[in-house]
Design an enzyme around this catalytic site. Structure first.
Site, mmCIF file in Angstrom:
data_model
loop_
_atom_site.group_PDB
_atom_site.id
_atom_site.type_symbol
_atom_site.label_atom_id
_atom_site.label_comp_id
_atom_site.label_asym_id
_atom_site.label_seq_id
_atom_site.Cartn_x
_atom_site.Cartn_y
_atom_site.Cartn_z
ATOM 1 N N LYS A 1 89.426 24.377 -33.872
ATOM 2 C CA LYS A 1 89.372 22.927 -34.089
ATOM 3 C C LYS A 1 88.291 22.265 -33.221
ATOM 4 O O LYS A 1 87.754 22.904 -32.297
ATOM 5 C CB LYS A 1 90.755 22.340 -33.780
ATOM 6 C CG LYS A 1 91.857 22.894 -34.695
ATOM 7 C CD LYS A 1 93.181 22.201 -34.444
ATOM 8 C CE LYS A 1 94.273 22.791 -35.324
ATOM 9 N NZ LYS A 1 95.537 22.022 -35.215
ATOM 10 N N TYR B 1 95.662 19.152 -44.840
ATOM 11 C CA TYR B 1 96.939 18.837 -44.180
ATOM 12 C C TYR B 1 97.855 17.981 -45.057
ATOM 13 O O TYR B 1 98.728 17.289 -44.520
ATOM 14 C CB TYR B 1 96.664 18.141 -42.847
ATOM 15 C CG TYR B 1 96.253 19.093 -41.733
ATOM 16 C CD1 TYR B 1 97.111 20.114 -41.322
ATOM 17 C CD2 TYR B 1 95.027 18.968 -41.089
ATOM 18 C CE1 TYR B 1 96.750 20.993 -40.300
ATOM 19 C CE2 TYR B 1 94.666 19.832 -40.055
ATOM 20 C CZ TYR B 1 95.539 20.841 -39.675
ATOM 21 O OH TYR B 1 95.191 21.706 -38.665
ATOM 22 N N ARG C 1 99.692 33.983 -35.237
ATOM 23 C CA ARG C 1 100.568 32.949 -34.685
ATOM 24 C C ARG C 1 101.029 33.315 -33.272
ATOM 25 O O ARG C 1 101.180 32.447 -32.414
ATOM 26 C CB ARG C 1 101.744 32.693 -35.637
ATOM 27 C CG ARG C 1 101.240 32.086 -36.942
ATOM 28 C CD ARG C 1 102.325 31.826 -37.934
ATOM 29 N NE ARG C 1 103.213 30.763 -37.526
ATOM 30 C CZ ARG C 1 102.908 29.462 -37.556
ATOM 31 N NH1 ARG C 1 101.703 29.070 -37.948
ATOM 32 N NH2 ARG C 1 103.783 28.567 -37.206
ATOM 33 N N ARG D 1 96.716 28.629 -27.087
ATOM 34 C CA ARG D 1 97.051 27.219 -26.851
ATOM 35 C C ARG D 1 97.445 26.976 -25.397
ATOM 36 O O ARG D 1 97.133 25.930 -24.834
ATOM 37 C CB ARG D 1 98.124 26.770 -27.832
ATOM 38 C CG ARG D 1 97.535 26.584 -29.242
ATOM 39 C CD ARG D 1 98.600 26.481 -30.269
ATOM 40 N NE ARG D 1 98.109 26.061 -31.584
ATOM 41 C CZ ARG D 1 98.798 26.240 -32.700
ATOM 42 N NH1 ARG D 1 99.975 26.831 -32.670
ATOM 43 N NH2 ARG D 1 98.291 25.836 -33.841
ATOM 44 N N ASN E 1 95.155 21.024 -30.314
ATOM 45 C CA ASN E 1 95.719 22.318 -29.914
ATOM 46 C C ASN E 1 94.820 23.507 -30.264
ATOM 47 O O ASN E 1 95.280 24.630 -30.418
ATOM 48 C CB ASN E 1 97.144 22.474 -30.453
ATOM 49 C CG ASN E 1 97.190 22.491 -31.965
ATOM 50 O OD1 ASN E 1 96.176 22.320 -32.632
ATOM 51 N ND2 ASN E 1 98.372 22.711 -32.513
ATOM 52 N N HIS F 1 94.196 26.550 -35.520
ATOM 53 C CA HIS F 1 95.189 26.508 -36.598
ATOM 54 C C HIS F 1 95.319 27.913 -37.163
ATOM 55 O O HIS F 1 94.339 28.644 -37.229
ATOM 56 C CB HIS F 1 94.724 25.563 -37.720
ATOM 57 C CG HIS F 1 95.548 25.722 -38.968
ATOM 58 N ND1 HIS F 1 96.751 25.080 -39.136
ATOM 59 C CD2 HIS F 1 95.372 26.510 -40.062
ATOM 60 C CE1 HIS F 1 97.272 25.454 -40.295
ATOM 61 N NE2 HIS F 1 96.448 26.324 -40.870
ATOM 62 N N GLU G 1 95.354 28.516 -48.195
ATOM 63 C CA GLU G 1 94.417 27.976 -47.190
ATOM 64 C C GLU G 1 93.078 28.718 -47.210
ATOM 65 O O GLU G 1 92.020 28.104 -47.052
ATOM 66 C CB GLU G 1 95.065 28.048 -45.803
ATOM 67 C CG GLU G 1 96.237 27.073 -45.672
ATOM 68 C CD GLU G 1 96.880 27.089 -44.298
ATOM 69 O OE1 GLU G 1 96.485 27.901 -43.434
ATOM 70 O OE2 GLU G 1 97.783 26.268 -44.085
#
Ligand code: CMP
Length: 141
Positions: free
Chosen positions: A11, A51, A87, A104, A114, A117, A128
């Site tokens: 990000k 989103y 994740r 993170r 954060n 993604h 996605e």
């Protein structure tokens, strides 16, 4: 375990902190390898569309502002158990709750900024990846 693909975004806060190389190194060390990658500055429509599931959330407007505040790196990552592994490497959405050593915990500013993604399920990984990449842009390793 199955070889999977997942969508990863570094990000705008990650780029502002010059973390692109460090973040990709984390993924590669864990066996997650980019099979498609692009640096892009998301438009408002790009971010709102990506989103869309969060559009009723109180943070939606702010999230879109943040995601359009500077360039991102979007990647499809491939590897064993890629969706869950990504994740795990990212850690909890809120860096205050993220485990030590996760991206993170190491790098995020707050629950919005954060840093990364990652897709949360095989269904969403497909959706996605297709949001950002054509099939012909995904390489075979
Ligand atoms: P991500 O994993 O990209 O999915 C949705 C994003 O919304 C999330 O990371 C955060 O950037 C943001 N987000 C989630 N919860 C909150 C919150 N409570 N306040 C602000 N932003 C949030």
């Amino acid at each position: 375990m199955a070889i999977e693909r997942t969508l990863s975004i570094i990000k705008p806060d990650g780029l502002k902190k010059n973390l692109v190389g460090a973040i990709i190194a984390h993924f590669e060390k864990a066996g997650l390898h980019p099979v498609a990658m692009r640096m892009m500055h998301l438009s408002r429509a790009d971010a709102e569309g990506f989103y869309a599931v969060h559009k009723e959330r109180p943070f939606f407007g702010s999230l879109v502002e943040f995601m359009t505040s500077g360039p991102c790196v979007v990647m499809a990552l491939e590897g064993e158990n890629a969706i869950a592994k990504n994740r795990e490497i990212m850690g909890a959405t809120d860096p205050k709750k993220a485990a030590d050593g996760t991206l993170r915990k190491l790098y995020a500013t707050d629950v919005e900024k954060n840093t990364v993604h990652g897709s949360d399920s095989p269904e969403n990984a497909k959706i996605e990846i297709a949001y950002f990449f054509r099939t012909t842009e995904l390489v075979k390793r």
